[in-house]
Design a protein around this motif. Structure first.
Motif, PDB file in Angstrom:
ATOM      1  N   MET A   1       0.836  -1.193   0.000  1.00 21.65           N
ATOM      2  CA  MET A   1       0.000   0.000   0.000  1.00 21.65           C
ATOM      3  C   MET A   1       0.879   1.254   0.000  1.00 21.65           C
ATOM      4  O   MET A   1       1.963   1.266   0.563  1.00 21.65           O
ATOM      5  CB  MET A   1      -0.914   0.033   1.235  1.00 21.65           C
ATOM      6  CG  MET A   1      -1.962  -1.080   1.249  1.00 21.65           C
ATOM      7  SD  MET A   1      -2.968  -1.003   2.729  1.00 21.65           S
ATOM      8  CE  MET A   1      -3.800   0.565   2.459  1.00 21.65           C
ATOM      9  N   HIS A   2       0.394   2.302  -0.651  1.00 22.63           N
ATOM     10  CA  HIS A   2       1.134   3.558  -0.713  1.00 22.63           C
ATOM     11  C   HIS A   2       0.503   4.567   0.245  1.00 22.63           C
ATOM     12  O   HIS A   2      -0.717   4.662   0.365  1.00 22.63           O
ATOM     13  CB  HIS A   2       1.118   4.125  -2.129  1.00 22.63           C
ATOM     14  CG  HIS A   2       1.904   3.306  -3.106  1.00 22.63           C
ATOM     15  ND1 HIS A   2       3.286   3.285  -3.128  1.00 22.63           N
ATOM     16  CD2 HIS A   2       1.496   2.459  -4.094  1.00 22.63           C
ATOM     17  CE1 HIS A   2       3.691   2.474  -4.078  1.00 22.63           C
ATOM     18  NE2 HIS A   2       2.631   1.954  -4.679  1.00 22.63           N
ATOM     19  N   GLU A   3       1.363   5.338   0.925  1.00 24.26           N
ATOM     20  CA  GLU A   3       0.863   6.405   1.777  1.00 24.26           C
ATOM     21  C   GLU A   3       0.259   7.507   0.905  1.00 24.26           C
ATOM     22  O   GLU A   3       0.601   7.634  -0.273  1.00 24.26           O
ATOM     23  CB  GLU A   3       2.006   6.994   2.622  1.00 24.26           C
ATOM     24  CG  GLU A   3       2.577   6.055   3.663  1.00 24.26           C
ATOM     25  CD  GLU A   3       3.662   5.148   3.095  1.00 24.26           C
ATOM     26  OE1 GLU A   3       3.888   5.225   1.870  1.00 24.26           O
ATOM     27  OE2 GLU A   3       4.244   4.377   3.860  1.00 24.26           O
ATOM     28  N   PRO A   4      -0.646   8.335   1.478  1.00 31.12           N
ATOM     29  CA  PRO A   4      -1.211   9.454   0.714  1.00 31.12           C
ATOM     30  C   PRO A   4      -0.105  10.375   0.212  1.00 31.12           C
ATOM     31  O   PRO A   4       0.992  10.432   0.777  1.00 31.12           O
ATOM     32  CB  PRO A   4      -2.101  10.167   1.740  1.00 31.12           C
ATOM     33  CG  PRO A   4      -2.418   9.130   2.757  1.00 31.12           C
ATOM     34  CD  PRO A   4      -1.233   8.224   2.828  1.00 31.12           C
ATOM     35  N   TRP A  12       7.223  10.891   4.885  1.00 31.23           N
ATOM     36  CA  TRP A  12       6.740   9.967   5.920  1.00 31.23           C
ATOM     37  C   TRP A  12       6.637   8.580   5.274  1.00 31.23           C
ATOM     38  O   TRP A  12       5.642   8.247   4.662  1.00 31.23           O
ATOM     39  CB  TRP A  12       5.367  10.406   6.438  1.00 31.23           C
ATOM     40  CG  TRP A  12       5.391  11.614   7.321  1.00 31.23           C
ATOM     41  CD1 TRP A  12       4.981  12.869   6.997  1.00 31.23           C
ATOM     42  CD2 TRP A  12       5.838  11.675   8.672  1.00 31.23           C
ATOM     43  NE1 TRP A  12       5.147  13.713   8.065  1.00 31.23           N
ATOM     44  CE2 TRP A  12       5.671  13.015   9.108  1.00 31.23           C
ATOM     45  CE3 TRP A  12       6.370  10.736   9.567  1.00 31.23           C
ATOM     46  CZ2 TRP A  12       6.014  13.430  10.386  1.00 31.23           C
ATOM     47  CZ3 TRP A  12       6.716  11.156  10.839  1.00 31.23           C
ATOM     48  CH2 TRP A  12       6.535  12.491  11.247  1.00 31.23           C
ATOM     49  N   ASP A  13       7.675   7.783   5.425  1.00 34.58           N
ATOM     50  CA  ASP A  13       7.611   6.428   4.875  1.00 34.58           C
ATOM     51  C   ASP A  13       6.981   5.491   5.912  1.00 34.58           C
ATOM     52  O   ASP A  13       6.529   5.919   6.977  1.00 34.58           O
ATOM     53  CB  ASP A  13       8.994   5.941   4.469  1.00 34.58           C
ATOM     54  CG  ASP A  13      10.007   6.011   5.605  1.00 34.58           C
ATOM     55  OD1 ASP A  13       9.593   6.045   6.789  1.00 34.58           O
ATOM     56  OD2 ASP A  13      11.216   6.052   5.328  1.00 34.58           O
ATOM     57  N   CYS A  14       6.940   4.212   5.607  1.00 35.54           N
ATOM     58  CA  CYS A  14       6.275   3.244   6.482  1.00 35.54           C
ATOM     59  C   CYS A  14       6.901   3.229   7.868  1.00 35.54           C
ATOM     60  O   CYS A  14       6.200   3.202   8.880  1.00 35.54           O
ATOM     61  CB  CYS A  14       6.338   1.853   5.849  1.00 35.54           C
ATOM     62  SG  CYS A  14       5.418   0.593   6.766  1.00 35.54           S
ATOM     63  N   ARG A  15       8.240   3.254   7.936  1.00 34.65           N
ATOM     64  CA  ARG A  15       8.935   3.184   9.217  1.00 34.65           C
ATOM     65  C   ARG A  15       8.646   4.413  10.089  1.00 34.65           C
ATOM     66  O   ARG A  15       8.275   4.300  11.253  1.00 34.65           O
ATOM     67  CB  ARG A  15      10.435   3.044   8.987  1.00 34.65           C
ATOM     68  CG  ARG A  15      11.250   2.940  10.290  1.00 34.65           C
ATOM     69  CD  ARG A  15      12.741   3.023   9.981  1.00 34.65           C
ATOM     70  NE  ARG A  15      13.169   1.880   9.188  1.00 34.65           N
ATOM     71  CZ  ARG A  15      13.584   0.747   9.733  1.00 34.65           C
ATOM     72  NH1 ARG A  15      13.613   0.604  11.046  1.00 34.65           N
ATOM     73  NH2 ARG A  15      13.972  -0.246   8.963  1.00 34.65           N
ATOM     74  N   THR A  16       8.833   5.604   9.517  1.00 38.20           N
ATOM     75  CA  THR A  16       8.639   6.824  10.300  1.00 38.20           C
ATOM     76  C   THR A  16       7.170   7.027  10.663  1.00 38.20           C
ATOM     77  O   THR A  16       6.853   7.551  11.729  1.00 38.20           O
ATOM     78  CB  THR A  16       9.162   8.051   9.529  1.00 38.20           C
ATOM     79  OG1 THR A  16       8.543   8.099   8.234  1.00 38.20           O
ATOM     80  CG2 THR A  16      10.671   7.976   9.357  1.00 38.20           C
ATOM     81  N   TYR A  20       5.600   7.287  14.482  1.00 41.36           N
ATOM     82  CA  TYR A  20       4.721   8.367  14.931  1.00 41.36           C
ATOM     83  C   TYR A  20       3.477   7.811  15.618  1.00 41.36           C
ATOM     84  O   TYR A  20       3.120   8.240  16.723  1.00 41.36           O
ATOM     85  CB  TYR A  20       4.317   9.250  13.752  1.00 41.36           C
ATOM     86  CG  TYR A  20       3.195  10.213  14.093  1.00 41.36           C
ATOM     87  CD1 TYR A  20       3.445  11.344  14.863  1.00 41.36           C
ATOM     88  CD2 TYR A  20       1.891   9.963  13.679  1.00 41.36           C
ATOM     89  CE1 TYR A  20       2.414  12.203  15.213  1.00 41.36           C
ATOM     90  CE2 TYR A  20       0.861  10.825  14.016  1.00 41.36           C
ATOM     91  CZ  TYR A  20       1.130  11.941  14.780  1.00 41.36           C
ATOM     92  OH  TYR A  20       0.113  12.792  15.127  1.00 41.36           O
ATOM     93  N   HIS A  21       2.800   6.863  14.989  1.00 40.30           N
ATOM     94  CA  HIS A  21       1.562   6.325  15.568  1.00 40.30           C
ATOM     95  C   HIS A  21       1.829   5.528  16.844  1.00 40.30           C
ATOM     96  O   HIS A  21       1.009   5.556  17.775  1.00 40.30           O
ATOM     97  CB  HIS A  21       0.844   5.456  14.527  1.00 40.30           C
ATOM     98  CG  HIS A  21       0.231   6.251  13.416  1.00 40.30           C
ATOM     99  ND1 HIS A  21      -0.835   7.094  13.611  1.00 40.30           N
ATOM    100  CD2 HIS A  21       0.548   6.336  12.092  1.00 40.30           C
ATOM    101  CE1 HIS A  21      -1.169   7.662  12.471  1.00 40.30           C
ATOM    102  NE2 HIS A  21      -0.333   7.221  11.529  1.00 40.30           N
TER     103      HIS A  21
END
Length: 276
Positions: A1-4, A12-16, A20-21
């Motif tokens: 899946m791609h981030e918005p 903001w990649d998957c790791r960062t 954050y969350h």
């Protein structure tokens, strides 16, 4: 899946994004247990808005940029259109060029401040730190030149050269050797305190008609420095001491450009009386 797209644009990649969350979830747990917020990777837990890490600081930085632009434009209009010019179309005010450079450096610094607070990565951090150091170094030079009424170009170069060399060396150290936050804070604090002292002494001994504005800027600048160094967790995840410091600089910047315009009028009037 791609981030918005707005997240990918802010890197903001998957790791960062996961970090954050996880941070938000952890802080919610700590709040329920009655614990105080803690720092993650050296930063307080801010709540982002559309990928912007510190939305309040970004908004205040942008507002500071707008105030600087307004002040610079109003100064430009004053010296070139509202005040008399020399026969060669140059201004009578001897510090016109120096204040133009100040305006450009100030706007540049607030631009990168907004970028850095929107997304803290190594590149934006270096650009923010470097711009702030360059601005503080230049304003220290400007304080010395104006307070001691240095008008000779050769003398200006002799005074400016060692300070420019020091600032350049420090910026290169931050960018190419060690991005040392603690060292940078000390260097910036020393330069800020020195110029506040210079302006305070000059305001005390001179008979400048707008010296009361200078006094307000010096006192306000001291309060702003206190906020910059007084660290506390962001209220509701948005407003911290640094954001409050950005807020205090808005009226101070407006007042500062007002003093600069008054100084231009005062010097121009004095020089015209001598010519007559």
């Amino acid at each position: 899946m791609h981030e918005p797209l707005y997240l990918r644009w802010k890197q903001w990649d998957c790791r960062t994004d996961c970090r954050y969350h996880c941070m938000v979830a952890r802080e919610e747990e700590r709040t329920k247990l009655g614990d105080k917020p803690v720092k993650y990777h050296g930063k307080w837990p801010f709540r982002r808005v559309y990928g912007i890490q510190e939305p309040v600081a970004v908004a205040l930085s942008a507002l500071n940029l707008a105030i600087q632009f307004h002040g610079w434009v109003s100064f430009f209009i004053l010296v070139y259109y509202n005040l008399p010019l020399r026969p060669d179309k140059k201004t009578y005010y001897e510090y016109t060029g120096l204040w133009h450079i100040y305006g450009i450096l100030s706007m540049n610094s607030w631009l990168w401040s907004a970028v850095f607070h929107s997304r803290d990565v190594e590149l934006t951090q270096k650009l923010d730190y470097s711009s702030a150091v360059a601005l503080l170094g230049y304003t220290l030079i400007l304080a010395i030149l104006r307070a001691f009424n240095v008008r000779d170009e050769a003398t200006r170069v002799m005074i400016s050269a060692p300070l420019i060399a020091f600032v350049t060396t420090h910026i290169m150290y931050l960018n190419f050797y060690d991005l040392a936050y603690g060292l940078n804070v000390k260097v910036c604090m020393i330069m800020a305190i020195l110029q506040l002292l210079i302006w305070a002494v000059w305001a005390g001994i001179s008979k400048h008609p707008a010296r009361w504005k200078l006094w307000l800027v010096v006192v306000g600048g001291g309060v702003a420095m206190f906020l910059e160094n007084y660290d506390f967790p962001p209220y509701k995840g948005y407003v911290d001491a640094h954001a409050l410091w950005h807020a205090t600089t808005i009226p101070l910047t407006f007042l500062w450009w007002s003093f600069i315009r008054d100084d231009a009028e005062f010097r121009t009037t004095s020089l015209l009386k001598k010519v007559k």
